[in-house]
Design an enzyme around this catalytic site. Structure first.
Site, PDB file in Angstrom:
ATOM      1  N   ASN A  18       1.319  11.922   2.442  1.00  0.00           N
ATOM      2  CA  ASN A  18      -0.110  11.945   2.776  1.00  0.00           C
ATOM      3  C   ASN A  18      -0.987  12.546   1.686  1.00  0.00           C
ATOM      4  OD1 ASN A  18       0.458  10.898   5.348  1.00  0.00           O
ATOM      5  ND2 ASN A  18       0.770  12.962   6.205  1.00  0.00           N
ATOM      6  N   THR A  23      -5.574 -11.299  -1.519  1.00  0.00           N
ATOM      7  CA  THR A  23      -6.615 -11.072  -0.500  1.00  0.00           C
ATOM      8  C   THR A  23      -6.470  -9.696   0.162  1.00  0.00           C
ATOM      9  OG1 THR A  23      -5.153 -12.238   1.049  1.00  0.00           O
ATOM     10  CG2 THR A  23      -6.951 -13.533   0.068  1.00  0.00           C
ATOM     11  N   HIS A  47       1.309   6.745   9.982  1.00  0.00           N
ATOM     12  CA  HIS A  47       1.834   8.075   9.649  1.00  0.00           C
ATOM     13  C   HIS A  47       1.710   9.038  10.831  1.00  0.00           C
ATOM     14  CE1 HIS A  47       1.807   7.660   4.959  1.00  0.00           C
ATOM     15  NE2 HIS A  47       2.341   6.623   5.563  1.00  0.00           N
ATOM     16  N   ASP A  60      -4.405 -11.456   6.379  1.00  0.00           N
ATOM     17  CA  ASP A  60      -3.774 -12.772   6.485  1.00  0.00           C
ATOM     18  C   ASP A  60      -2.274 -12.620   6.252  1.00  0.00           C
ATOM     19  OD1 ASP A  60      -3.501 -12.253   3.780  1.00  0.00           O
ATOM     20  OD2 ASP A  60      -5.060 -13.670   3.170  1.00  0.00           O
ATOM     21  N   ARG A  77      -3.097   2.903   8.002  1.00  0.00           N
ATOM     22  CA  ARG A  77      -2.025   3.737   7.444  1.00  0.00           C
ATOM     23  C   ARG A  77      -1.976   5.112   8.128  1.00  0.00           C
ATOM     24  NH1 ARG A  77      -1.104   6.744   2.061  1.00  0.00           N
ATOM     25  NH2 ARG A  77       1.177   6.648   1.857  1.00  0.00           N
ATOM     26  N   VAL A 131       5.402  10.649  12.989  1.00  0.00           N
ATOM     27  CA  VAL A 131       5.752  12.070  13.006  1.00  0.00           C
ATOM     28  C   VAL A 131       5.570  12.596  14.430  1.00  0.00           C
ATOM     29  CG1 VAL A 131       5.375  14.341  12.000  1.00  0.00           C
ATOM     30  CG2 VAL A 131       5.261  12.299  10.586  1.00  0.00           C
ATOM     31  N   ASP A 162       0.065  11.170  18.334  1.00  0.00           N
ATOM     32  CA  ASP A 162      -0.529  12.327  19.005  1.00  0.00           C
ATOM     33  C   ASP A 162      -1.619  13.006  18.185  1.00  0.00           C
ATOM     34  OD1 ASP A 162       0.875  13.476  16.963  1.00  0.00           O
ATOM     35  OD2 ASP A 162       2.307  14.553  18.241  1.00  0.00           O
ATOM     36  N   ASP A 179      -1.649  -6.582  -1.619  1.00  0.00           N
ATOM     37  CA  ASP A 179      -1.596  -8.039  -1.493  1.00  0.00           C
ATOM     38  C   ASP A 179      -2.277  -8.594  -2.733  1.00  0.00           C
ATOM     39  OD1 ASP A 179      -2.618 -10.677  -1.047  1.00  0.00           O
ATOM     40  OD2 ASP A 179      -2.569 -10.380   1.117  1.00  0.00           O
ATOM     41  N   HIS A 224       0.726  -4.359   4.712  1.00  0.00           N
ATOM     42  CA  HIS A 224       0.389  -4.322   3.285  1.00  0.00           C
ATOM     43  C   HIS A 224      -0.301  -5.606   2.823  1.00  0.00           C
ATOM     44  CE1 HIS A 224       3.502  -0.887   2.386  1.00  0.00           C
ATOM     45  NE2 HIS A 224       2.489  -0.499   3.128  1.00  0.00           N
ATOM     46  N   THR A 225      -0.722  -6.430   3.754  1.00  0.00           N
ATOM     47  CA  THR A 225      -1.623  -7.540   3.433  1.00  0.00           C
ATOM     48  C   THR A 225      -3.037  -7.025   3.172  1.00  0.00           C
ATOM     49  OG1 THR A 225      -2.504  -9.672   4.178  1.00  0.00           O
ATOM     50  CG2 THR A 225      -2.174  -8.013   5.885  1.00  0.00           C
TER      51      THR A 225
HETATM   52  C1  HEM Z   1       8.114   0.216   5.455  1.00  0.00           C
HETATM   53  C2  HEM Z   1       7.865   1.352   4.854  1.00  0.00           C
HETATM   54  C3  HEM Z   1       6.553   1.668   4.191  1.00  0.00           C
HETATM   55  C4  HEM Z   1       6.408   2.293   3.007  1.00  0.00           C
HETATM   56  C5  HEM Z   1       7.515   2.806   2.122  1.00  0.00           C
HETATM   57  C6  HEM Z   1       4.991   2.370   2.736  1.00  0.00           C
HETATM   58  C7  HEM Z   1       4.437   2.980   1.626  1.00  0.00           C
HETATM   59  C8  HEM Z   1       3.114   2.892   1.278  1.00  0.00           C
HETATM   60  C9  HEM Z   1       2.544   3.410   0.060  1.00  0.00           C
HETATM   61  C10 HEM Z   1       3.302   4.156  -1.029  1.00  0.00           C
HETATM   62  C11 HEM Z   1       1.233   3.099   0.062  1.00  0.00           C
HETATM   63  C12 HEM Z   1       0.210   3.430  -1.017  1.00  0.00           C
HETATM   64  C13 HEM Z   1      -0.475   4.731  -0.705  1.00  0.00           C
HETATM   65  C14 HEM Z   1      -1.350   5.199  -1.823  1.00  0.00           C
HETATM   66  O1  HEM Z   1      -1.127   4.834  -2.977  1.00  0.00           O
HETATM   67  O2  HEM Z   1      -2.293   5.978  -1.566  1.00  0.00           O
HETATM   68  C15 HEM Z   1       0.958   2.397   1.279  1.00  0.00           C
HETATM   69  C16 HEM Z   1      -0.272   1.932   1.644  1.00  0.00           C
HETATM   70  C17 HEM Z   1      -0.538   1.369   2.868  1.00  0.00           C
HETATM   71  N1  HEM Z   1       0.339   1.271   3.930  1.00  0.00           N
HETATM   72 FE1  HEM Z   1       2.321   1.454   3.821  1.00  0.00          FE
HETATM   73  N2  HEM Z   1       4.312   1.796   3.762  1.00  0.00           N
HETATM   74  C18 HEM Z   1       5.224   1.349   4.681  1.00  0.00           C
HETATM   75  C19 HEM Z   1       4.949   0.756   5.887  1.00  0.00           C
HETATM   76  C20 HEM Z   1       3.684   0.619   6.416  1.00  0.00           C
HETATM   77  C21 HEM Z   1       3.391   0.297   7.783  1.00  0.00           C
HETATM   78  C22 HEM Z   1       4.435   0.076   8.871  1.00  0.00           C
HETATM   79  C23 HEM Z   1       2.041   0.263   7.887  1.00  0.00           C
HETATM   80  C24 HEM Z   1       1.201   0.000   9.095  1.00  0.00           C
HETATM   81  C25 HEM Z   1       1.623  -0.629  10.184  1.00  0.00           C
HETATM   82  C26 HEM Z   1       1.494   0.525   6.575  1.00  0.00           C
HETATM   83  C27 HEM Z   1       0.176   0.493   6.236  1.00  0.00           C
HETATM   84  C28 HEM Z   1      -0.321   0.705   4.967  1.00  0.00           C
HETATM   85  C29 HEM Z   1      -1.671   0.384   4.560  1.00  0.00           C
HETATM   86  C30 HEM Z   1      -2.687  -0.338   5.412  1.00  0.00           C
HETATM   87  C31 HEM Z   1      -1.815   0.827   3.243  1.00  0.00           C
HETATM   88  C32 HEM Z   1      -3.076   0.790   2.388  1.00  0.00           C
HETATM   89  C33 HEM Z   1      -3.851   2.075   2.629  1.00  0.00           C
HETATM   90  C34 HEM Z   1      -5.158   2.181   1.860  1.00  0.00           C
HETATM   91  O3  HEM Z   1      -5.579   1.260   1.166  1.00  0.00           O
HETATM   92  O4  HEM Z   1      -5.791   3.255   1.974  1.00  0.00           O
HETATM   93  N3  HEM Z   1       2.517   0.770   5.720  1.00  0.00           N
HETATM   94  N4  HEM Z   1       2.120   2.293   2.007  1.00  0.00           N
END
Ligand code: HEM
Ligand SMILES: *[C@@H]1O[C@H](CO)[C@@H](O)[C@H](O)[C@H]1NC(C)=O
Ligand SMILES: *[C@@H]1O[C@H](CO)[C@@H](O)[C@H](O)[C@H]1NC(C)=O
Length: 319
Positions: free
Chosen positions: A94, A241, A66, A246, A62, A70, A74, A238, A193-194
């Site tokens: 963030n 899992t 991010h 996956d 994540r 932005v 970088d 997810d 988000h898997t």
């Molecule tokens: C499509 C638009 C997206 C939105 C609106 C979004 C939004 C979010 C939100 C709200 C969370 C929860 C954060 C929290 O509660 O602390 C999250 C977690 C996460 N996002 Fe996204 N996300 C998006 C796309 C992506 C993309 C493109 C990636 C990576 C390629 C990604 C990777 C992750 C990961 C891995 C988590 C879990 C982080 C953790 O457990 O610390 N997300 N996302």
């Protein structure tokens, strides 16, 4: 752009066609001579970090997303706020949720011990992200390297250019398009988000007020996400899992068990992304292959190269 293309055509006749179809200035072997142990250092630190806490792979992924959204990949997200510097850590997307910075510090310290003042924090984040995914059962890929670190950050761009969990499909599509990414890229990259977790405050409205949600799923999520209070309580993105990379995320979407509004919109009505969701839910190999390709594409968003930016000594501070 035109000059670059012409130069590239001329260059390609002389040397190599390949360099011109890819980002000419990033290369997998960028540190081949200056830091030959880089990749094994990052891999071994990420192995330790994930053995300690599997979620860290998700958190680092994540951070990379991010960072890249932005301005470009970088390392700007890694900069701390100081009395005279406003970074991105306190931007809405963030604040109190971006995590994993300590792991990047640990890797950087370890890399510095072998290759002093050579490897950028932006490249360390790109490699750590790839390794985290691979270690959690996901695909691997070759990371183009040679990004340099920003001397600036933009809290306002972080607030306006990173999509939020209540975004609709048109907004998500537009925000990805602004970064040169397509609807297909959005669909496959959302598969990130898997793995990982989200806070109650980001899915509360979905589980209490939306109708395109599986009833049992909503009921079960409500137990740890009350109507008020518990804002930071976590639930897995997810449903089955969350520490395995996956394709179950796509099964969830088809079952109306997407946790975020922004997840479920990918399978809510019409559009080419609907059939892609079906494809990925059936074909994990296709998902992993396309995910890896899209990550390389995202990793090429506006890098600083050449003499732009710097090689930060400490990932949290401009030199
Ligand atoms: C499509 C638009 C997206 C939105 C609106 C979004 C939004 C979010 C939100 C709200 C969370 C929860 C954060 C929290 O509660 O602390 C999250 C977690 C996460 N996002 Fe996204 N996300 C998006 C796309 C992506 C993309 C493109 C990636 C990576 C390629 C990604 C990777 C992750 C990961 C891995 C988590 C879990 C982080 C953790 O457990 O610390 N997300 N996302
Ligand atoms: C690392 O490199 C910097 C600048 O090139 C130099 O000033 C510093 O002394 C070096 N540190 C170590 C431990 O070699
Ligand atoms: C659900 O919708 C109602 C009516 O719009 C609103 O007052 C309430 O705050 C919403 N609840 C949640 C949890 O978002």
């Amino acid at each position: 752009m035109a000059t670059f293309t012409k130069l590239c055509v001329t260059f390609s006749i002389l040397v190599s066609l390949l360099a011109c179809f890819t980002n000419a200035q990033l290369s997998p072997n960028f540190y081949g001579r200056t830091c030959p142990t880089l990749q094994s250092i990052v891999r071994s630190e990420m192995t330790k970090a994930i053995n300690n806490e599997a979620r860290i792979g998700a958190s680092i992924l994540r951070l990379f997303f991010h960072d890249c959204f932005v301005n470009g990949c970088d390392g700007s997200i890694l900069l701390d706020d100081t009395a005279t510097f406003t970074g991105e850590k306190n931007a809405g997307p963030n604040k109190n949720s971006a995590r994993g910075f300590e792991i990047i510090d640990t890797i950087k310290t370890s890399v510095e011990a072998s290759c002093n003042a050579t490897v950028s924090c932006a490249d360390i984040l790109a490699l750590a992200t790839r390794d985290g995914i691979a270690l959690l059962g996901g695909p691997s890929w070759i990371v183009p390297l040679g990004r340099r670190d920003a001397r600036t950050a933009s809290q306002s761009a972080a607030n306006s250019q990173i999509p939020g969990p209540s975004s609709d499909l048109a907004t998500l599509t537009k925000m990805f398009q602004n970064k040169g990414l397509t609807l297909n890229d959005l669909t496959v990259l959302s598969g990130a988000h898997t793995i990982g977790q989200a806070e109650c405050q980001f899915f509360r409205t979905r589980i209490y007020n939306e109708t395109n949600i599986d009833t049992n799923f909503a009921t079960s999520r409500k137990t740890n996400c009350p109507v008020s209070g518990g804002d930071t309580n976590l639930a897995p993105l997810d449903s089955l899992t969350p520490t395995t990379f996956d394709n179950n995320y796509y099964n969830d979407l088809i079952a109306n068990k997407g946790l975020l509004h922004s997840d479920q919109v990918l399978f809510n009505g019409v559009g080419s992304q609907v059939s892609l969701v079906r494809t990925y839910s059936r074909n994990s190999i296709a998902f992993k292959r396309d995910f890896a390709a899209a990550m390389v594409k995202m990793s090429r968003i506006s890098p600083l190269t050449g003499t732009n930016g710097e090689i930060r000594k400490n990932c949290r501070l401009v030199n």
